[in-house]
Design a protein around this motif. Structure first.
Motif, short mmCIF file in Angstrom:
data_model
loop_
_atom_site.label_atom_id
_atom_site.label_comp_id
_atom_site.label_asym_id
_atom_site.label_seq_id
_atom_site.Cartn_x
_atom_site.Cartn_y
_atom_site.Cartn_z
N SER A 1 91.60 -7.26 -69.29
CA SER A 1 90.45 -7.60 -70.14
C SER A 1 89.26 -6.71 -69.76
N LEU B 1 88.32 -15.85 -62.85
CA LEU B 1 87.92 -15.65 -64.24
C LEU B 1 86.66 -14.81 -64.33
N HIS C 1 78.43 -1.59 -71.46
CA HIS C 1 77.39 -1.75 -72.47
C HIS C 1 77.55 -0.66 -73.54
N ILE D 1 80.37 -5.00 -66.47
CA ILE D 1 80.18 -5.14 -67.92
C ILE D 1 79.95 -3.75 -68.52
N GLU E 1 70.62 -13.23 -66.30
CA GLU E 1 71.64 -12.36 -66.85
C GLU E 1 72.25 -12.96 -68.12
N SER E 2 73.04 -12.13 -68.79
CA SER E 2 73.67 -12.56 -70.04
C SER E 2 74.62 -13.73 -69.81
N ARG F 1 79.02 -5.82 -73.76
CA ARG F 1 77.74 -6.35 -74.21
C ARG F 1 76.98 -5.27 -74.97
N ILE G 1 78.20 -15.21 -70.24
CA ILE G 1 79.51 -14.55 -70.39
C ILE G 1 80.50 -15.54 -70.99
N GLY H 1 82.79 -12.24 -60.22
CA GLY H 1 81.45 -11.98 -59.68
C GLY H 1 80.73 -13.26 -59.33
N ASN I 1 85.12 -6.63 -57.98
CA ASN I 1 84.25 -7.30 -58.93
C ASN I 1 84.07 -6.44 -60.18
N ARG J 1 78.66 -3.41 -53.35
CA ARG J 1 79.36 -4.50 -54.05
C ARG J 1 80.85 -4.48 -53.72
N THR K 1 67.71 -8.86 -70.28
CA THR K 1 68.01 -9.90 -69.30
C THR K 1 67.47 -9.56 -67.92
N ARG L 1 79.99 -17.74 -67.46
CA ARG L 1 78.70 -17.73 -66.73
C ARG L 1 77.62 -18.18 -67.69
N PRO M 1 76.01 -3.20 -63.76
CA PRO M 1 75.72 -4.47 -63.09
C PRO M 1 74.22 -4.58 -62.91
O1 TXA Z 1 72.66 -9.49 -68.19
C1 TXA Z 1 73.63 -8.94 -67.66
O2 TXA Z 1 74.80 -9.27 -67.93
C2 TXA Z 1 73.36 -7.81 -66.66
C3 TXA Z 1 72.70 -6.67 -67.43
C4 TXA Z 1 72.44 -5.46 -66.57
O3 TXA Z 1 73.49 -6.33 -68.54
N1 TXA Z 1 74.55 -7.40 -66.00
C5 TXA Z 1 75.17 -8.18 -65.08
O4 TXA Z 1 76.28 -7.59 -64.51
O5 TXA Z 1 74.81 -9.30 -64.79
P1 TXA Z 1 76.93 -8.11 -63.15
O6 TXA Z 1 77.84 -7.01 -62.74
O7 TXA Z 1 75.89 -8.53 -62.19
O8 TXA Z 1 77.80 -9.34 -63.61
C6 TXA Z 1 79.00 -9.11 -64.33
C7 TXA Z 1 79.84 -10.34 -64.35
C8 TXA Z 1 80.51 -10.62 -63.03
O9 TXA Z 1 80.42 -12.01 -62.77
C9 TXA Z 1 81.95 -10.20 -63.30
O10 TXA Z 1 82.85 -10.85 -62.49
C10 TXA Z 1 82.10 -10.58 -64.75
O11 TXA Z 1 80.89 -10.16 -65.31
N2 TXA Z 1 83.19 -9.83 -65.41
C11 TXA Z 1 83.24 -8.53 -65.71
N3 TXA Z 1 84.43 -8.19 -66.27
C12 TXA Z 1 85.15 -9.32 -66.33
C13 TXA Z 1 86.45 -9.66 -66.78
N4 TXA Z 1 87.27 -8.74 -67.32
N5 TXA Z 1 86.86 -10.93 -66.68
C14 TXA Z 1 86.05 -11.86 -66.17
N6 TXA Z 1 84.80 -11.63 -65.70
C15 TXA Z 1 84.35 -10.37 -65.78
#
Ligand code: TXA
Ligand code: MG
Length: 330
Positions: A119, A228, A68, A66, A182-183, A123, A185, A231, A63, A59, A36, A196, A144
């Motif tokens: 939670s 929810l 991995h 994820i 990004e992935s 990924r 969600i 981020g 926030n 950051r 991604t 997302r 992230p």
């Molecule tokens: O593609 C991707 O997902 C990339 C690659 C590096 O794997 N990672 C990524 O991570 O986009 P980041 O940190 O930019 O975004 C993570 C998102 C944030 O919006 C965060 O709020 C959400 O995941 N998130 C993480 N844990 C959560 C949870 N327990 N409940 C709800 N949202 C969560």
């Protein structure tokens, strides 16, 4: 805590994979390609490493990140999967899908990484370099996107270096990423919710589930008022230039982010023109989105006019990121 350090950039080879695994085990910060975007990895069980990661990115620490892992089997040691979550994992892992799931008993991901939530986001990435690093390290890696908080996500090692040089330990250069956004969600804490839009189109997820995904706002009305996907701050992915969406013409002084074969009036006088996909292909557009935003931002124009991008398939994620880039700054 001082964060200045020397950032090493390694070509993607077996030596680099070993170096990454050792660096992660020692509490280091490693940027690596996923399909991604590039991720900034740290050992998911090491709170000190994660504190350094938040600091390196700048950051907000509420926030969550994820985690991995290399396989569904590894993921099942971290979170609980209901029938819908299992279907999605089996259909899309490894790949650009993140599932938010209830933590398993003894979940090893530290509280700082999950921002104290019950939670955890998981990924299994498909990129061969990410897979090799995860297998070699042997545990969960929080990652992230490897950019300074609020900046556009990195799709090349050069983007990572531009944002994080001197703030992280290692960058593995695995070339440009394939997907470019990004992935997706999906929250699986009851009825599956699209938290997302991302690299797996909504339509594909719904086909596997056999029913439509719920909207986060509807789910929020029935659950707690905790964010929810915290981020998802409105102004994320912010270029320095102002971003003007759904542009039907290019105004004097603007740069143009085009889509499709036909350019709007005024394009000939634009400060710079870049096209997401001259043939109108949404996969190509996703892969090029963040790189072209950076390039247009770098040309010095005060504003970037963006042509409309269709809303279906990967267009949902592309439009989501463009809206965030255009949102008033927090
Ligand atoms: O593609 C991707 O997902 C990339 C690659 C590096 O794997 N990672 C990524 O991570 O986009 P980041 O940190 O930019 O975004 C993570 C998102 C944030 O919006 C965060 O709020 C959400 O995941 N998130 C993480 N844990 C959560 C949870 N327990 N409940 C709800 N949202 C969560
Ligand atoms: Mg990000």
């Amino acid at each position: 805590m001082s964060i200045l350090t020397t950032t090493e950039i390694l070509a993607d080879d077996p030596g680099a994979i070993d170096a990454c695994a050792r660096c992660l085990a020692g509490g280091g910060l490693v940027a690596f390609p996923t399909e991604t975007v590039y991720g900034l990895g740290a050992d998911a069980t090491n709170a000190e490493a994660i504190a350094r990661l938040y600091l390196a990115k700048g950051r907000p620490s509420f926030n969550p990140l994820i985690a991995h892992v290399d396989s569904l089997a590894a993921a099942r040691g971290i979170a609980r999967f209901d029938a819908a979550a299992l279907k999605l994992a089996e259909a899309f892992w490894p790949g650009p899908l993140t599932l938010v799931l209830p933590k398993a008993d003894g979940c090893p991901v530290c509280e700082l990484a999950t921002a104290g939530l019950d939670s955890v986001a998981l990924r299994v990435p498909g990129h061969p370099v990410a897979q090799a690093i995860l297998r070699s390290f042997g545990g969960a890696v929080v990652a992230p996107s490897a950019n300074r908080s609020g900046h556009v996500s990195p799709t090349t090692a050069a983007h990572v270096r531009a944002d994080l040089d001197g703030r992280i330990d290692l960058i593995v250069d695995g070339g440009p990423v394939m997907v470019g956004v990004e992935s997706s969600i999906v929250g699986c804490l009851g009825t599956p919710v699209l938290l997302r839009p991302g690299g797996v189109p909504r339509e594909a997820i719904e086909r596997v589930l056999g029913w439509p995904l719920a909207e986060p706002l509807v789910a929020a009305a029935h659950g707690s008022d905790a964010p929810l996907a915290p981020g998802m701050l409105a102004s994320h992915y912010a270029p320095r230039a102002r971003v003007r969406l759904d542009a039907a013409e290019v105004k004097p002084g603007e740069a143009l982010l085009a889509f499709g074969p036909e350019l709007p009036p005024g394009a000939e006088a634009a400060a710079l023109v870049r096209n997401l996909s001259p043939r109108g292909d949404l996969s190509e557009a996703a892969a090029r989105l963040f790189g072209l935003l950076r390039e247009l931002d770098g040309c010095g124009a005060a504003a970037i006019a963006v042509m409309p991008v269709p809303p279906h398939g990967l267009g949902e994620a592309i439009n989501d990121r463009l809206r965030r880039a255009a949102a008033p700054r927090a």
